[in-house]
Design an enzyme around this catalytic site. Structure first.
Site, PDB file in Angstrom:
ATOM      1  N   ASN A 121       0.880  -1.167   0.000  1.00  0.00           N
ATOM      2  CA  ASN A 121       0.000   0.000   0.000  1.00  0.00           C
ATOM      3  C   ASN A 121       0.918   1.218   0.000  1.00  0.00           C
ATOM      4  O   ASN A 121       1.538   1.544   1.011  1.00  0.00           O
ATOM      5  CB  ASN A 121      -0.881  -0.044   1.251  1.00  0.00           C
ATOM      6  CG  ASN A 121      -1.932   1.036   1.246  1.00  0.00           C
ATOM      7  OD1 ASN A 121      -1.866   1.977   0.437  1.00  0.00           O
ATOM      8  ND2 ASN A 121      -2.892   0.934   2.134  1.00  0.00           N
ATOM      9  N   ARG A 136      -2.505  -2.029  -3.703  1.00  0.00           N
ATOM     10  CA  ARG A 136      -3.753  -1.285  -3.534  1.00  0.00           C
ATOM     11  C   ARG A 136      -3.717  -0.069  -4.448  1.00  0.00           C
ATOM     12  O   ARG A 136      -2.781   0.725  -4.391  1.00  0.00           O
ATOM     13  CB  ARG A 136      -3.890  -0.833  -2.086  1.00  0.00           C
ATOM     14  CG  ARG A 136      -5.121  -0.012  -1.881  1.00  0.00           C
ATOM     15  CD  ARG A 136      -5.242   0.447  -0.451  1.00  0.00           C
ATOM     16  NE  ARG A 136      -6.498   1.158  -0.307  1.00  0.00           N
ATOM     17  CZ  ARG A 136      -6.705   2.093   0.608  1.00  0.00           C
ATOM     18  NH1 ARG A 136      -5.760   2.406   1.450  1.00  0.00           N
ATOM     19  NH2 ARG A 136      -7.868   2.705   0.678  1.00  0.00           N
ATOM     20  N   HIS A 166     -12.901   2.405  -0.565  1.00  0.00           N
ATOM     21  CA  HIS A 166     -12.879   1.391   0.515  1.00  0.00           C
ATOM     22  C   HIS A 166     -13.617   0.116   0.087  1.00  0.00           C
ATOM     23  O   HIS A 166     -14.089  -0.658   0.928  1.00  0.00           O
ATOM     24  CB  HIS A 166     -13.570   1.876   1.814  1.00  0.00           C
ATOM     25  CG  HIS A 166     -12.895   3.003   2.517  1.00  0.00           C
ATOM     26  ND1 HIS A 166     -13.605   3.998   3.155  1.00  0.00           N
ATOM     27  CD2 HIS A 166     -11.592   3.290   2.710  1.00  0.00           C
ATOM     28  CE1 HIS A 166     -12.758   4.854   3.714  1.00  0.00           C
ATOM     29  NE2 HIS A 166     -11.525   4.452   3.444  1.00  0.00           N
ATOM     30  N   LEU A 186     -15.336   2.994   9.388  1.00  0.00           N
ATOM     31  CA  LEU A 186     -15.031   4.255  10.051  1.00  0.00           C
ATOM     32  C   LEU A 186     -13.595   4.245  10.556  1.00  0.00           C
ATOM     33  O   LEU A 186     -13.292   3.672  11.610  1.00  0.00           O
ATOM     34  CB  LEU A 186     -16.008   4.468  11.223  1.00  0.00           C
ATOM     35  CG  LEU A 186     -17.499   4.237  10.899  1.00  0.00           C
ATOM     36  CD1 LEU A 186     -18.347   4.364  12.160  1.00  0.00           C
ATOM     37  CD2 LEU A 186     -17.987   5.204   9.827  1.00  0.00           C
ATOM     38  N   GLY A 187     -12.700   4.837   9.779  1.00  0.00           N
ATOM     39  CA  GLY A 187     -11.300   4.950  10.178  1.00  0.00           C
ATOM     40  C   GLY A 187     -10.913   6.416  10.081  1.00  0.00           C
ATOM     41  O   GLY A 187     -11.737   7.293  10.387  1.00  0.00           O
ATOM     42  N   GLY A 204     -10.295   7.723   7.156  1.00  0.00           N
ATOM     43  CA  GLY A 204     -11.286   7.902   6.099  1.00  0.00           C
ATOM     44  C   GLY A 204     -12.521   7.136   6.534  1.00  0.00           C
ATOM     45  O   GLY A 204     -12.405   6.171   7.284  1.00  0.00           O
ATOM     46  N   ARG A 235     -11.335  15.269   6.636  1.00  0.00           N
ATOM     47  CA  ARG A 235     -12.189  15.629   5.496  1.00  0.00           C
ATOM     48  C   ARG A 235     -13.626  15.851   5.958  1.00  0.00           C
ATOM     49  O   ARG A 235     -14.076  15.171   6.878  1.00  0.00           O
ATOM     50  CB  ARG A 235     -12.160  14.507   4.450  1.00  0.00           C
ATOM     51  CG  ARG A 235     -10.842  14.395   3.717  1.00  0.00           C
ATOM     52  CD  ARG A 235     -10.782  13.133   2.872  1.00  0.00           C
ATOM     53  NE  ARG A 235     -10.036  12.081   3.529  1.00  0.00           N
ATOM     54  CZ  ARG A 235      -9.997  10.814   3.134  1.00  0.00           C
ATOM     55  NH1 ARG A 235     -10.689  10.427   2.082  1.00  0.00           N
ATOM     56  NH2 ARG A 235      -9.283   9.923   3.793  1.00  0.00           N
ATOM     57  N   ASP A 241      -7.396  12.489  15.549  1.00  0.00           N
ATOM     58  CA  ASP A 241      -7.389  11.127  16.060  1.00  0.00           C
ATOM     59  C   ASP A 241      -8.583  10.941  16.998  1.00  0.00           C
ATOM     60  O   ASP A 241      -8.812  11.734  17.906  1.00  0.00           O
ATOM     61  CB  ASP A 241      -6.075  10.905  16.813  1.00  0.00           C
ATOM     62  CG  ASP A 241      -5.906   9.464  17.222  1.00  0.00           C
ATOM     63  OD1 ASP A 241      -5.087   8.781  16.601  1.00  0.00           O
ATOM     64  OD2 ASP A 241      -6.599   9.025  18.172  1.00  0.00           O
ATOM     65  N   PHE A 242      -9.346   9.862  16.762  1.00  0.00           N
ATOM     66  CA  PHE A 242     -10.579   9.697  17.522  1.00  0.00           C
ATOM     67  C   PHE A 242     -10.342   9.510  19.018  1.00  0.00           C
ATOM     68  O   PHE A 242     -11.145   9.934  19.843  1.00  0.00           O
ATOM     69  CB  PHE A 242     -11.403   8.526  16.963  1.00  0.00           C
ATOM     70  CG  PHE A 242     -12.859   8.846  16.903  1.00  0.00           C
ATOM     71  CD1 PHE A 242     -13.390   9.512  15.812  1.00  0.00           C
ATOM     72  CD2 PHE A 242     -13.703   8.529  17.957  1.00  0.00           C
ATOM     73  CE1 PHE A 242     -14.737   9.848  15.770  1.00  0.00           C
ATOM     74  CE2 PHE A 242     -15.051   8.861  17.924  1.00  0.00           C
ATOM     75  CZ  PHE A 242     -15.558   9.520  16.833  1.00  0.00           C
ATOM     76  N   GLY A 276     -14.750   2.308  13.987  1.00  0.00           N
ATOM     77  CA  GLY A 276     -15.897   1.389  13.998  1.00  0.00           C
ATOM     78  C   GLY A 276     -15.652   0.180  14.885  1.00  0.00           C
ATOM     79  O   GLY A 276     -16.555  -0.301  15.574  1.00  0.00           O
ATOM     80  N   ASN A 316     -13.487   0.026  17.461  1.00  0.00           N
ATOM     81  CA  ASN A 316     -13.015   0.300  18.827  1.00  0.00           C
ATOM     82  C   ASN A 316     -13.851   1.256  19.662  1.00  0.00           C
ATOM     83  O   ASN A 316     -13.611   1.364  20.865  1.00  0.00           O
ATOM     84  CB  ASN A 316     -11.581   0.850  18.770  1.00  0.00           C
ATOM     85  CG  ASN A 316     -10.602  -0.205  18.302  1.00  0.00           C
ATOM     86  OD1 ASN A 316     -10.436  -1.225  18.948  1.00  0.00           O
ATOM     87  ND2 ASN A 316      -9.983   0.028  17.153  1.00  0.00           N
ATOM     88  N   GLU A 368      -8.062  -5.518   4.705  1.00  0.00           N
ATOM     89  CA  GLU A 368      -7.946  -5.224   3.274  1.00  0.00           C
ATOM     90  C   GLU A 368      -6.763  -5.964   2.653  1.00  0.00           C
ATOM     91  O   GLU A 368      -6.810  -6.370   1.503  1.00  0.00           O
ATOM     92  CB  GLU A 368      -7.799  -3.707   3.079  1.00  0.00           C
ATOM     93  CG  GLU A 368      -9.116  -2.978   3.314  1.00  0.00           C
ATOM     94  CD  GLU A 368      -8.945  -1.517   3.682  1.00  0.00           C
ATOM     95  OE1 GLU A 368      -8.420  -1.248   4.785  1.00  0.00           O
ATOM     96  OE2 GLU A 368      -9.337  -0.665   2.884  1.00  0.00           O
TER      97      GLU A 368
HETATM   98  P1  ADP Z   1      -7.036   4.417   8.211  1.00  0.00           P
HETATM   99  O1  ADP Z   1      -6.762   2.975   7.811  1.00  0.00           O
HETATM  100  O2  ADP Z   1      -8.141   5.079   7.470  1.00  0.00           O
HETATM  101  O3  ADP Z   1      -5.820   5.270   8.379  1.00  0.00           O
HETATM  102  P2  ADP Z   1      -7.858   3.234  10.745  1.00  0.00           P
HETATM  103  O4  ADP Z   1      -8.893   2.261  10.304  1.00  0.00           O
HETATM  104  O5  ADP Z   1      -6.553   2.713  11.212  1.00  0.00           O
HETATM  105  O6  ADP Z   1      -7.636   4.368   9.673  1.00  0.00           O
HETATM  106  O7  ADP Z   1      -8.513   4.110  11.915  1.00  0.00           O
HETATM  107  C1  ADP Z   1      -7.822   5.143  12.530  1.00  0.00           C
HETATM  108  C2  ADP Z   1      -8.740   5.827  13.525  1.00  0.00           C
HETATM  109  O8  ADP Z   1      -9.198   4.864  14.472  1.00  0.00           O
HETATM  110  C3  ADP Z   1      -8.081   6.936  14.318  1.00  0.00           C
HETATM  111  O9  ADP Z   1      -8.964   8.028  14.455  1.00  0.00           O
HETATM  112  C4  ADP Z   1      -7.857   6.283  15.672  1.00  0.00           C
HETATM  113  O10 ADP Z   1      -7.883   7.216  16.718  1.00  0.00           O
HETATM  114  C5  ADP Z   1      -9.047   5.386  15.762  1.00  0.00           C
HETATM  115  N1  ADP Z   1      -8.807   4.309  16.731  1.00  0.00           N
HETATM  116  C6  ADP Z   1      -7.980   3.256  16.609  1.00  0.00           C
HETATM  117  N2  ADP Z   1      -7.988   2.512  17.745  1.00  0.00           N
HETATM  118  C7  ADP Z   1      -8.827   3.131  18.608  1.00  0.00           C
HETATM  119  C8  ADP Z   1      -9.268   2.864  19.940  1.00  0.00           C
HETATM  120  N3  ADP Z   1      -8.851   1.816  20.625  1.00  0.00           N
HETATM  121  N4  ADP Z   1     -10.154   3.732  20.479  1.00  0.00           N
HETATM  122  C9  ADP Z   1     -10.588   4.808  19.805  1.00  0.00           C
HETATM  123  N5  ADP Z   1     -10.216   5.109  18.547  1.00  0.00           N
HETATM  124  C10 ADP Z   1      -9.358   4.284  17.957  1.00  0.00           C
END
Ligand code: ADP
Length: 403
Positions: A8, A95, A184, A213-214, A216, A245, A286-287, A336, A338, A387
């Site tokens: 990737n 990818r 995705h 939900l990541g 992206g 975004r 960051d979530f 999604g 976590n 993926e």
């Molecule tokens: P991408 O592949 O799109 O870069 P990911 O699927 O890895 O993204 O998701 C990243 C997001 O998930 C970030 O916002 C991160 O903070 C959140 N995240 C990952 N693990 C946790 C967790 N244990 N609790 C809360 N948020 C989480």
């Protein structure tokens, strides 16, 4: 047994994984970040699935380009005896974010395919050039192995015209291939197939909503294995609120910024790709950080969270109406998988529609699981996406390796 190296390639990063499609496990993993900056970081890891103990090497150095980065990864992989040759890798899967109107299925990369992917750069200037760079570098440094491109848009090529058509002048749209493509797709397909397996129902017989939900984020409505709608469009900007975004907004806002507020198209691109979403609203992309601030009573973070939930509810309700009925709603990707609170809040208004969450399973379970209550008419699940495994399997299929 088929072993596949999955690559990737991003604009400043390179992620690699060697997978065995038979054991569905990872043999080796590597990540290079901050390529072309003064100091980049690199990690190569061997997993104990190789039969040898797990071991990791890291490096901090300048990686001027992707060729230097991949070259160094391969050197360290050789030291750890996880070079593609050591592990008898049979194919390399790449990818590719945008398949445009031409590419639906995974395809073996030839010089013509490379040229066609290059032509698509105009539709995905932020992603495809980096993906193509990865393909070129890997073909140069790992010749003699088949390379396969797997497109993020592929799963959504079956969208009905009503869902993929933008209501703009048809001639303009046709001339420039302007339509909704969706992204995705590898994840939405992987997760929806897995959901059918978990439910013990044929993939072709159930209606699903998948929420990826990541950083992206995207939603999809899937009827009997066919994608009927998805939230991303011509580019990965449309739809849900994401890390940086905005998802849906009035296109008039963009015209306004450029025509009346003196912003350049480049400025607007930066605004919408890097300074919007959670980052734009709260300063926390960051979530985990966002939730910590919500818990501290931070007003901006709380608003950002509320906007995320509101948008999710709109999509879930909309997709329900598109599908007519729903058997399963599945959450995947970093957020999604976590964030129990988000899953509960996104579905909180749907009790009357037959969606009932099992609080214990939602909050305290881990990994792949059903999180709806036994009596819930609709099954709600968490299914970790993979993926890379999906790309490895696609290579297997295209090349007929596992036969
Ligand atoms: P991408 O592949 O799109 O870069 P990911 O699927 O890895 O993204 O998701 C990243 C997001 O998930 C970030 O916002 C991160 O903070 C959140 N995240 C990952 N693990 C946790 C967790 N244990 N609790 C809360 N948020 C989480």
């Amino acid at each position: 047994m088929t072993r596949v190296l999955v690559i990737n390639s991003g604009s400043s990063s390179l992620k690699l994984q060697i997978l065995d499609t038979a054991v569905e496990g990872e043999l080796a993993w590597a990540l290079v970040e901050r390529i072309s900056e003064s100091v980049g970081t690199l990690t190569v890891r061997r997993s104990d699935l190789t039969g040898a103990p797990a071991e990791e090497r890291t490096a901090e150095a300048e990686f001027p380009d992707h060729t230097a980065a991949l070259g160094r990864v391969l050197e360290l992989a050789e030291e750890l005896h996880v070079h593609p040759t050591d592990l008898e890798v049979e194919a390399i899967g790449h990818r590719v974010v945008h398949g445009g109107p031409a590419f639906h299925e995974p395809i073996e990369v030839t010089p013509e395919v490379e040229a066609d992917i290059e032509e698509l750069e105009v539709l995905a200037p932020l992603h495809n050039p980096a993906n193509l760079r990865g393909i070129r570098v890997a073909r140069e440094l790992l010749p003699g192995l088949p390379h396969v491109a797997v497109f993020d848009t592929g799963f959504f090529h079956t969208l009905p015209a009503a869902a993929h058509t933008y209501a703009i002048d048809r001639e303009t749209a046709t001339k420039w291939d302007l339509r909704r493509y969706g992204f995705h797709g590898t994840s939405h397909e992987f997760v929806s197939r897995r959901t059918a397996d978990i439910l013990g129902r044929p993939y072709g017989e159930i209606n699903q909503i998948v929420l990826h939900l990541g950083n992206g984020a995207s939603a999809s409505a899937i009827d009997g294995g066919r994608a009927m709608d998805t939230s991303m469009g011509l580019t990965p900007l449309e739809g849900l609120v994401m890390g940086t975004r905005p998802g849906d907004l009035d296109p008039g806002l963009i015209i306004h910024l450029i025509r009346d507020r003196g912003m350049s198209p480049e400025d607007v691109s930066t605004l919408l790709n890097r300074r919007s979403g959670l980052e734009g609203l709260s300063g926390a992309r960051d979530f985990r950080e966002l939730l910590a601030r919500v818990d501290d009573g931070d007003v901006d973070a709380t608003l950002a969270y509320d906007v995320v939930i509101h948008r999710l509810r709109r999509y879930i309700g909309g997709y329900w109406a598109v599908l007519g009925d729903v058997d399963a709603i599945t959450f995947t990707a970093g957020v999604g998988e976590n964030v129990a609170r988000l899953r509960a809040d996104a579905l909180a208004t749907l009790r009357g529609w037959g969606v009932e969450i099992d609080t214990e399973a939602n909050e305290n379970g881990t990994g792949e699981r059903i999180i709806s209550a036994p009596g819930s008419r609709v099954t709600v699940l968490v299914v970790p996406t993979d993926e890379e495994l999906a790309i490895a399997r696609a290579c297997d299929e295209v090349l007929g390796l596992g036969k």
